[in-house]
Scaffold this active site. Structure first.
Site, mmCIF file in Angstrom:
data_model
loop_
_atom_site.group_PDB
_atom_site.id
_atom_site.type_symbol
_atom_site.label_atom_id
_atom_site.label_comp_id
_atom_site.label_asym_id
_atom_site.label_seq_id
_atom_site.Cartn_x
_atom_site.Cartn_y
_atom_site.Cartn_z
ATOM 1 N N ASN A 9 10.582 26.169 -3.310
ATOM 2 C CA ASN A 9 10.057 27.157 -2.370
ATOM 3 C C ASN A 9 11.246 27.861 -1.714
ATOM 4 O O ASN A 9 11.937 27.266 -0.887
ATOM 5 C CB ASN A 9 9.196 26.451 -1.311
ATOM 6 C CG ASN A 9 8.734 27.384 -0.205
ATOM 7 O OD1 ASN A 9 8.828 28.600 -0.338
ATOM 8 N ND2 ASN A 9 8.235 26.811 0.884
ATOM 9 N N TRP A 10 11.473 29.104 -2.102
ATOM 10 C CA TRP A 10 12.661 29.809 -1.603
ATOM 11 C C TRP A 10 12.467 30.366 -0.195
ATOM 12 O O TRP A 10 13.423 30.886 0.396
ATOM 13 C CB TRP A 10 13.028 30.953 -2.551
ATOM 14 C CG TRP A 10 13.423 30.513 -3.923
ATOM 15 C CD1 TRP A 10 13.545 29.218 -4.370
ATOM 16 C CD2 TRP A 10 13.732 31.341 -5.039
ATOM 17 N NE1 TRP A 10 13.918 29.204 -5.698
ATOM 18 C CE2 TRP A 10 14.035 30.497 -6.136
ATOM 19 C CE3 TRP A 10 13.777 32.719 -5.237
ATOM 20 C CZ2 TRP A 10 14.382 30.989 -7.393
ATOM 21 C CZ3 TRP A 10 14.129 33.212 -6.490
ATOM 22 C CH2 TRP A 10 14.430 32.347 -7.550
ATOM 23 N N LYS A 11 11.269 30.329 0.304
ATOM 24 C CA LYS A 11 10.971 30.873 1.640
ATOM 25 C C LYS A 11 11.506 32.317 1.736
ATOM 26 O O LYS A 11 11.473 33.037 0.753
ATOM 27 C CB LYS A 11 11.537 29.977 2.740
ATOM 28 C CG LYS A 11 11.141 28.510 2.537
ATOM 29 C CD LYS A 11 11.394 27.651 3.720
ATOM 30 C CE LYS A 11 11.116 26.200 3.359
ATOM 31 N NZ LYS A 11 11.088 25.319 4.500
ATOM 32 N N HIS A 95 1.095 26.128 3.739
ATOM 33 C CA HIS A 95 2.396 25.541 4.103
ATOM 34 C C HIS A 95 2.442 25.346 5.625
ATOM 35 O O HIS A 95 1.911 26.172 6.378
ATOM 36 C CB HIS A 95 3.517 26.465 3.639
ATOM 37 C CG HIS A 95 4.868 25.831 3.740
ATOM 38 N ND1 HIS A 95 5.551 25.754 4.925
ATOM 39 C CD2 HIS A 95 5.640 25.222 2.806
ATOM 40 C CE1 HIS A 95 6.698 25.133 4.716
ATOM 41 N NE2 HIS A 95 6.779 24.800 3.440
ATOM 42 N N GLU A 97 4.657 25.933 7.713
ATOM 43 C CA GLU A 97 5.213 27.090 8.446
ATOM 44 C C GLU A 97 4.143 28.162 8.633
ATOM 45 O O GLU A 97 4.097 28.839 9.662
ATOM 46 C CB GLU A 97 6.450 27.636 7.705
ATOM 47 C CG GLU A 97 7.626 26.683 7.873
ATOM 48 C CD GLU A 97 8.665 26.736 6.763
ATOM 49 O OE1 GLU A 97 8.678 27.693 5.964
ATOM 50 O OE2 GLU A 97 9.476 25.791 6.684
ATOM 51 N N GLU A 167 3.384 17.178 2.747
ATOM 52 C CA GLU A 167 4.630 17.588 3.385
ATOM 53 C C GLU A 167 4.580 17.225 4.858
ATOM 54 O O GLU A 167 4.081 18.006 5.691
ATOM 55 C CB GLU A 167 4.815 19.104 3.250
ATOM 56 C CG GLU A 167 4.936 19.588 1.823
ATOM 57 C CD GLU A 167 5.791 20.847 1.745
ATOM 58 O OE1 GLU A 167 6.804 20.808 1.044
ATOM 59 O OE2 GLU A 167 5.475 21.833 2.416
ATOM 60 N N GLY A 173 12.794 20.696 6.326
ATOM 61 C CA GLY A 173 13.975 21.413 6.817
ATOM 62 C C GLY A 173 14.769 20.645 7.860
ATOM 63 O O GLY A 173 15.606 21.213 8.548
ATOM 64 N N SER A 213 12.649 17.858 2.854
ATOM 65 C CA SER A 213 14.073 17.514 2.720
ATOM 66 C C SER A 213 14.408 16.733 1.457
ATOM 67 O O SER A 213 15.302 15.878 1.473
ATOM 68 C CB SER A 213 14.551 16.763 3.966
ATOM 69 O OG SER A 213 14.440 17.601 5.110
ATOM 70 N N GLY A 234 12.415 22.796 -0.612
ATOM 71 C CA GLY A 234 12.828 24.018 0.082
ATOM 72 C C GLY A 234 14.324 24.230 -0.057
ATOM 73 O O GLY A 234 14.815 24.729 -1.068
ATOM 74 N N GLY A 235 15.076 23.814 0.959
ATOM 75 C CA GLY A 235 16.518 24.076 1.024
ATOM 76 C C GLY A 235 17.278 23.759 -0.256
ATOM 77 O O GLY A 235 18.090 24.578 -0.714
HETATM 78 C C1 PEP Z 1 9.225 23.200 2.097
HETATM 79 O O1 PEP Z 1 9.474 24.219 2.705
HETATM 80 O O2 PEP Z 1 8.165 23.106 1.455
HETATM 81 C C2 PEP Z 1 10.198 22.127 2.142
HETATM 82 C C3 PEP Z 1 9.858 20.960 1.700
HETATM 83 O O3 PEP Z 1 11.442 22.429 2.691
HETATM 84 P P1 PEP Z 1 12.739 21.458 2.734
HETATM 85 O O4 PEP Z 1 12.885 20.857 1.347
HETATM 86 O O5 PEP Z 1 13.861 22.356 3.078
HETATM 87 O O6 PEP Z 1 12.451 20.412 3.751
#
Ligand code: PEP
Length: 249
Positions: A9-11, A95, A97, A167, A173, A213, A234-235
């Protein structure tokens, strides 16, 4: 047998050029493998270009969000039909967010899930508790509510294309991955809830992936758990090298 799914997920990251460069590098670094399903979710502006590069590569494209209506006066929104047209096969829905920053409630998410499956867009349906909810011992109650309300009025056929992403909000994050045991406990619960509603055989086929994460160092322990079928990253999905290490856990 549930094929592991690794989704990035590049956000709100990467220009079109950066996205296309990433897609090209990913194709070089990762040869299509029959024992993985790899998905990338670029920002809307990059979807078409990334899908064009990845066509035939075995790497799939997801949207990060969609609107529940097919078309109309919804300035700034994008429909399931448009996403399919641009090359998406998947869409992230619900999600945390979106829930926290854009006020998406379970009923909105329910409509978005319905819109996605109506257009053969496979939803990656995100659920998970906040830190306060976990500390209050409400994790199971929260994820059960999110499942039941998000999937309200969904039949067994409706849920077949859905991937559930557990999640925990406190892990997203933050660099604080849930331990494999913490994640497994909730994944098993999610599968049990789905089994109660839709039957154990269907629940046994359902993909439940973990997000929060995930990095190259944590993916192995998570994937060793019986009910963890992949990861939403994500990251660590923004860098080709770390994403490929995760894919090749
Ligand atoms: C996400 O945004 O779905 C996510 C899991 O982010 P991160 O891996 O950065 O925690």
């Amino acid at each position: 047998m549930r094929l592991p799914i690794i989704a990035g997920n590049w956000k709100m990251h990467k220009t079109v050029r950066e996205s296309v460069d990433f897609a090209r590098q990913l194709m070089i670094a990762y040869a299509e493998s029959p024992d993985r399903r790899v998905i990338v979710a670029p920002p809307f502006t990059s979807i078409y270009a990334v899908a064009a590069v990845l066509m035939g590569s075995g790497i799939h494209v997801a949207a990060q969000n969609l609107h529940d209506k097919q078309a109309g006066a919804f300035t700034g929104e994008i429909s399931a039909a448009m996403l399919v047209d641009a090359g998406c096969e998947y869409a992230i829905v619900g999600h945390s967010e979106r829930r926290a920053l854009f006020g998406e409630r379970d009923d909105v998410i329910n409509r978005k899930l319905r819109a996605a499956i109506s257009f053969d867009l496979r939803p990656i349906f995100c659920i998970g508790e906040t830190l306060d909810e976990r500390e209050a011992g409400r994790t199971f109650t929260v994820v059960e509510r999110q499942i039941k309300e998000g999937l309200n009025n969904f039949t067994a056929d409706d849920i077949k294309p859905i991937v559930i992403a557990y999640e925990p909000v406190w892990a997203i994050g933050t660099g604080r991955t849930a331990t494999p045991e913490q994640a497994q406990e909730v994944h098993a619960y999610i599968r049990a809830v789905m089994g109660k509603i839709y039957g154990d055989s269907l629940a046994g086929l359902l993909h439940v992936i973990y997000g929060g994460s995930v990095n190259p160092g944590t993916i192995g322990g998570l994937m060793a758990q019986p009910d963890i079928d992949g990861a939403l990253v994500g990251g660590a999905s923004l860098d080709v090298e770390s994403f490929v290490k995760i894919i090749q856990f």
